[in-house]
Design a protein around this motif. Structure first.
Motif, mmCIF file in Angstrom:
data_model
loop_
_atom_site.group_PDB
_atom_site.id
_atom_site.type_symbol
_atom_site.label_atom_id
_atom_site.label_comp_id
_atom_site.label_asym_id
_atom_site.label_seq_id
_atom_site.Cartn_x
_atom_site.Cartn_y
_atom_site.Cartn_z
ATOM 1 N N THR A 412 -10.077 -0.810 -3.435
ATOM 2 C CA THR A 412 -8.903 -1.635 -3.709
ATOM 3 C C THR A 412 -8.625 -1.623 -5.204
ATOM 4 O OG1 THR A 412 -9.426 -3.105 -1.869
ATOM 5 C CG2 THR A 412 -7.886 -3.938 -3.503
ATOM 6 N N SER A 427 -6.962 5.892 -7.860
ATOM 7 C CA SER A 427 -6.460 4.818 -7.003
ATOM 8 C C SER A 427 -7.238 4.775 -5.697
ATOM 9 C CB SER A 427 -4.964 5.019 -6.739
ATOM 10 O OG SER A 427 -4.240 5.049 -7.958
ATOM 11 N N GLU A 428 -6.770 3.914 -4.790
ATOM 12 C CA GLU A 428 -7.450 3.730 -3.509
ATOM 13 C C GLU A 428 -7.673 5.058 -2.793
ATOM 14 O OE1 GLU A 428 -5.418 0.835 -1.164
ATOM 15 O OE2 GLU A 428 -5.325 -0.637 -2.790
ATOM 16 N N ASN A 429 -8.905 5.201 -2.248
ATOM 17 C CA ASN A 429 -9.335 6.376 -1.477
ATOM 18 C C ASN A 429 -9.581 7.603 -2.347
ATOM 19 O OD1 ASN A 429 -9.158 4.977 1.035
ATOM 20 N ND2 ASN A 429 -6.927 5.296 1.019
#
Length: 476
Positions: A412, A427-429
């Motif tokens: 997150t 960023s996310e992932n």
């Protein structure tokens, strides 16, 4: 009129509330009163109307303390860092010296950070009377708790003429301080009407206290003054000089001053006070079901009577069946099960854990840092998995490791990552790999908490394998 400055003492370790209270996360930083705030937040909010407080704490807790006070909108006048624990007399002396620097006529109101006051209205009435008495005279006022039963776990204060069965807003001379009694003696104290529980809370002029302390224990004043004069500012904290403070005797305010001075008076307080000295006290203050059982967390009780079930696990249901007079305290890395009559022996368990060279008396599985926290969710031979949370705008130190590599996966938020000379935003992932020995840094540039999973691999995964090259929190 002289200013009134609250003093909050936050040096306790709370070992009798293990496994919730640990050396690096003691009871004053936990939510135990049912108010929705931690104990130190409750204490600071209780005296918020007086003035910004002077807080005395040890170095290990400084960022946690500052963060918790900020959460409830309180900015301390100062936070004094004790280099080592020296009991209450030196801690109060340091606070008094700071108060005198703020106002030579200051009255200080001294409170431990880890007590509960249920009746705030009565507390404020009694506090106002104590402040008026301190401002108009030279008394050293202590709050005597109106006893509700024959308690063997508290020290007592015997007064000259007050009735300890009633609330009063007038102070009485103290005849003597009495150590923790046996049951028969405690019953006689309760019947006498002349004995109060010793609360460890005080109101007096800072100058009067220092004069009396100098009269009865000059060495504490001398060494505390030297340590205070050599103190250095460190971020938002005042770091007391370690070498000078090491020479200071260790003593409680009762032994150093209150039991010897002829200026001591007791002010009765009947406001639902508890020092939360053990798990039985937690059971006392919590709401209970029809069978007298108090529960905290995700708990189901079946035919369980007069029991405390306190679950600090985020992902575990606790069920009890057919228990009576039991205390159960569940945390992610330690579980306590005890008969209520034996909870004071928790200290023995803590000592055994320390003797076995374990870590469960020091840390929770989730460890708090000034930049956020990490939770060690899995580990094995040559690997460890952590869930890391970084506060908005915060950065970990610029660092490297000699024995492990790391892989970060963002769950997150957004991370700014420096690996060697390269800085990138993920960023996310998305993920990034940090080879063994490579200089690296993690920053949260966003407005929301950053959460990521860290997978460590290597021959040694201890927290002491961190070489800090630069740090925003003065730890390099």
């Amino acid at each position: 009129m002289s200013s009134v400055i609250p003093v909050i003492l936050s040096g306790g370790s709370g070992t009798r509330l293990w496994p919730l209270s640990r050396k690096h996360y003691p009871k004053q930083f936990h939510k135990l009163s049912g108010s929705g705030h931690t104990l130190i937040q409750d204490t600071a909010l209780r005296v918020k109307h007086l003035a910004p407080p002077i807080v005395v704490c040890n170095e290990d807790h400084r960022f946690m303390l500052a963060d918790q006070l900020q959460q409830v909108g309180i900015t301390p006048a100062t936070i004094l860092l004790e280099p080592e624990a020296k009991n209450t007399a030196p801690a109060i002396a340091l606070a008094a010296l700071k108060a005198l620097e703020i106002d030579p006529e200051a009255v200080i109101a001294v409170f431990p950070a880890d007590h509960v006051i249920a009746d705030n209205e009565q507390f404020q009435l009694t506090m106002a009377a104590a402040l008026e008495a301190a401002q108009s005279g030279e008394a050293l006022l202590t709050f005597g708790i109106v006893p509700t039963h024959a308690e063997t776990g508290y020290g007592y204060i015997e007064c000259e003429d007050s009735d300890s069965s009633k609330q009063s807003t007038s102070a009485s001379p103290v005849k003597q301080f009495v150590e923790k009694p046996d049951l028969a003696t405690a019953e006689s104290y309760l019947a006498s009407g002349k004995h109060f529980w010793n609360s460890g809370m005080f109101v007096f002029r800072a100058s009067t206290f220092m004069d009396e302390l100098n009269r009865h224990n000059e060495a504490i004043v001398r060494h505390c003054t030297a340590a205070f004069e050599l103190a250095e500012k460190d971020l938002d904290f005042i770091r007391i000089d370690q070498a000078a403070f090491a020479e200071c005797p260790s003593d409680s305010i009762d032994y150093a001053v209150m039991e010897k001075s002829d200026k001591v008076q007791v002010m009765p307080l009947n406001a639902g006070w508890s020092d939360i000295g053990g798990w039985s006290a937690i059971w006392d203050i919590l709401d209970k079901d029809a069978q007298g059982t108090a529960s905290v967390g995700d708990v189901i009780n079946i035919d369980t009577i007069n029991t405390l079930v306190h679950s600090n696990s985020k992902d575990k249901l606790v069920c009890t069946i057919g228990l009576e007079d039991i205390v159960i305290v569940d945390t992610p890395n330690a579980l306590l099960v005890s008969h209520k009559d034996r909870v004071q022996d928790v200290k023995k368990a803590v000592s055994q854990i320390a003797d076995d060279d374990r870590q469960e008396h020091l840390y929770h599985r989730e460890v708090h840092r000034p930049w956020g926290s990490y939770d060690s969710i899995d580990f094995g031979n040559r690997y460890q998995v952590k869930r890391i949370t970084v506060k908005p705008g915060a950065s970990l130190s610029l660092q490297k490791h000699h024995h492990r590599a790391e892989h970060w996966i963002v769950v997150t938020g957004t991370a700014e990552v420096q690996v060697g000379e390269k800085i990138s935003v993920i960023s996310e992932n998305q993920s990034v790999y940090i080879p063994l020995g490579e200089i690296h840094r993690l920053t949260n540039p966003g407005k929301v908490p950053l959460e990521l999973i860290e997978v460590q691999s290597g021959s040694y995964l201890g927290e002491d394998d961190i070489v800090r090259l630069q740090d925003n929190f003065g730890r390099s």
